[in-house]
Write a protein that holds these residues in place. Sequence first.
Motif, PDB file in Angstrom:
ATOM      1  N   LEU A   1       0.847  -1.277   0.089  1.00 25.65           N
ATOM      2  CA  LEU A   1      -0.127   0.049  -0.013  1.00 25.65           C
ATOM      3  C   LEU A   1       0.903   1.090   0.081  1.00 25.65           C
ATOM      4  O   LEU A   1       0.649   2.247  -0.752  1.00 25.65           O
ATOM      5  N   ALA A   2       1.931   1.265   0.901  1.00 22.30           N
ATOM      6  CA  ALA A   2       2.893   2.383   0.805  1.00 22.30           C
ATOM      7  C   ALA A   2       3.316   2.468  -0.680  1.00 22.30           C
ATOM      8  O   ALA A   2       3.858   3.683  -1.117  1.00 22.30           O
ATOM      9  N   GLN A   3       3.700   1.360  -1.270  1.00 25.52           N
ATOM     10  CA  GLN A   3       4.368   1.504  -2.504  1.00 25.52           C
ATOM     11  C   GLN A   3       3.274   2.069  -3.618  1.00 25.52           C
ATOM     12  O   GLN A   3       3.696   3.223  -4.475  1.00 25.52           O
ATOM     13  N   ILE A   4       1.914   1.747  -3.363  1.00 25.54           N
ATOM     14  CA  ILE A   4       0.971   2.432  -4.106  1.00 25.54           C
ATOM     15  C   ILE A   4       0.857   3.814  -3.805  1.00 25.54           C
ATOM     16  O   ILE A   4       0.794   4.592  -4.915  1.00 25.54           O
ATOM     17  N   ASN A   5       1.087   4.419  -2.859  1.00 23.52           N
ATOM     18  CA  ASN A   5       1.061   5.563  -2.426  1.00 23.52           C
ATOM     19  C   ASN A   5       2.146   6.529  -3.072  1.00 23.52           C
ATOM     20  O   ASN A   5       2.028   7.714  -3.573  1.00 23.52           O
ATOM     21  N   THR A   6       3.260   5.888  -3.074  1.00 25.69           N
ATOM     22  CA  THR A   6       4.425   6.205  -3.496  1.00 25.69           C
ATOM     23  C   THR A   6       4.190   6.679  -5.380  1.00 25.69           C
ATOM     24  O   THR A   6       4.583   7.729  -5.717  1.00 25.69           O
ATOM     25  N   VAL A   7       3.596   5.501  -5.884  1.00 31.10           N
ATOM     26  CA  VAL A   7       3.281   5.654  -7.115  1.00 31.10           C
ATOM     27  C   VAL A   7       2.430   6.935  -7.635  1.00 31.10           C
ATOM     28  O   VAL A   7       2.624   7.502  -8.569  1.00 31.10           O
ATOM     29  N   SER A   8       1.568   6.739  -6.714  1.00 28.42           N
ATOM     30  CA  SER A   8       0.459   7.870  -6.897  1.00 28.42           C
ATOM     31  C   SER A   8       0.836   9.346  -6.718  1.00 28.42           C
ATOM     32  O   SER A   8       0.649  10.280  -7.561  1.00 28.42           O
ATOM     33  N   GLY A   9       1.785   9.461  -5.731  1.00 32.89           N
ATOM     34  CA  GLY A   9       2.649  10.619  -5.429  1.00 32.89           C
ATOM     35  C   GLY A   9       3.537  11.366  -6.729  1.00 32.89           C
ATOM     36  O   GLY A   9       3.394  12.391  -7.152  1.00 32.89           O
ATOM     37  N   ILE A  10       3.961  10.209  -7.281  1.00 37.81           N
ATOM     38  CA  ILE A  10       4.899  10.444  -8.545  1.00 37.81           C
ATOM     39  C   ILE A  10       4.128  11.038  -9.786  1.00 37.81           C
ATOM     40  O   ILE A  10       4.430  11.882 -10.473  1.00 37.81           O
ATOM     41  N   SER A  11       2.846  10.023  -9.656  1.00 38.59           N
ATOM     42  CA  SER A  11       2.003  10.647 -10.904  1.00 38.59           C
ATOM     43  C   SER A  11       1.563  12.000 -10.518  1.00 38.59           C
ATOM     44  O   SER A  11       1.377  12.764 -11.675  1.00 38.59           O
TER      45      SER A  11
ATOM     46  N   LEU B   1       2.907  14.455  -9.118  1.00 38.59           N
ATOM     47  CA  LEU B   1       4.189  14.997  -9.560  1.00 38.59           C
ATOM     48  C   LEU B   1       4.408  15.270 -10.806  1.00 38.59           C
ATOM     49  O   LEU B   1       4.791  16.698 -11.278  1.00 38.59           O
ATOM     50  N   ASN B   2       4.294  14.330 -11.736  1.00 39.40           N
ATOM     51  CA  ASN B   2       4.501  14.425 -13.170  1.00 39.40           C
ATOM     52  C   ASN B   2       3.577  15.453 -13.606  1.00 39.40           C
ATOM     53  O   ASN B   2       3.820  16.273 -14.540  1.00 39.40           O
ATOM     54  N   THR B   3       2.118  15.367 -13.123  1.00 38.36           N
ATOM     55  CA  THR B   3       1.271  15.995 -13.784  1.00 38.36           C
ATOM     56  C   THR B   3       1.475  17.601 -13.428  1.00 38.36           C
ATOM     57  O   THR B   3       1.344  18.624 -14.110  1.00 38.36           O
ATOM     58  N   THR B   4       1.925  17.706 -12.249  1.00 36.62           N
ATOM     59  CA  THR B   4       2.324  19.195 -11.808  1.00 36.62           C
ATOM     60  C   THR B   4       3.596  19.810 -12.481  1.00 36.62           C
ATOM     61  O   THR B   4       3.493  21.125 -12.908  1.00 36.62           O
ATOM     62  N   LEU B   5       4.682  18.986 -12.874  1.00 36.51           N
ATOM     63  CA  LEU B   5       5.675  19.483 -13.449  1.00 36.51           C
ATOM     64  C   LEU B   5       5.160  19.812 -15.036  1.00 36.51           C
ATOM     65  O   LEU B   5       5.623  20.700 -15.600  1.00 36.51           O
ATOM     66  N   SER B   6       4.410  18.949 -15.518  1.00 35.98           N
ATOM     67  CA  SER B   6       3.871  19.050 -16.782  1.00 35.98           C
ATOM     68  C   SER B   6       3.132  20.522 -17.010  1.00 35.98           C
ATOM     69  O   SER B   6       3.390  21.172 -17.834  1.00 35.98           O
TER      70      SER B   6
END
Length: 243
Positions: free
Chosen positions: A79-89, A91-96
């Motif tokens: 679940l923590a890994q899923i949260n990390t992936v969600s956070g990266i996603s 972050l990518n949206t924000t950077l775009s």
Amino acid sequence: MTTNTTIGSNGTNVSQALLDTMNGTSSTRSATSAASSTGSTSGTSATDLQNTFLQLLVAQLKNQDPTNPMDSSQMTSQLAQINTVSGISQLNTTLSSLATQMSAGQQSQAALLIGSTVLAPGSSVTVASGKATSFGVQLANPVGDLQVVVKNSAGTIVNTIDLGKQSAGTIPVGWTPTDSAGNALPNGNYTISAVGTINGQQATATTLAGATVQSVVLQSNGTPGLVLSNGTTVGLTGVAAIL
């Protein structure tokens, strides 16, 4: 056909599709079957997988045997890994979004240069009515002596401009178009090359040609490009000086 798995001593059933999603084996089952079994939790996005994990974790905790609790550490870790992936996603949206805003800002800045004379990498100089278009030299390191060689359209050297000792950076050159004997050069196109020396060794020197910014275009890499009066297009980072 949908099968169920019993969790805990109370005999609570959890759909196999839900377990397959958690174990990463749901690709072998039809999407229709998974959707009918898990409802809104059958998606594969980070948020959907996170919700699926939470449902399974809650079901596990509610139905475990108090005298023999099930190990949920692995599920919590996933679940923590899923949260990390969600956070990266996210972050990518924000950077775009930031990149898009920066690109729009750069285009606005580039538009302000229309009509201005800039120095950009180039080797062409035009002489007309006793005047030469602006040019310059860009140095990566300071040099003990800097010379600019001027050639006519036939490739013959007509003059050598000695600029002496120069510091690193951009050096605009003001030049009255004459040959080595001091005679005015005829109208036409000339080429320049720069030679710098450091302790007798040749140094890197880049010639810069002056031109007027005529318009701004969007380049293939998404950045604004300046269309110059000499027929070239350069990015904002290619402008060495604004005259």
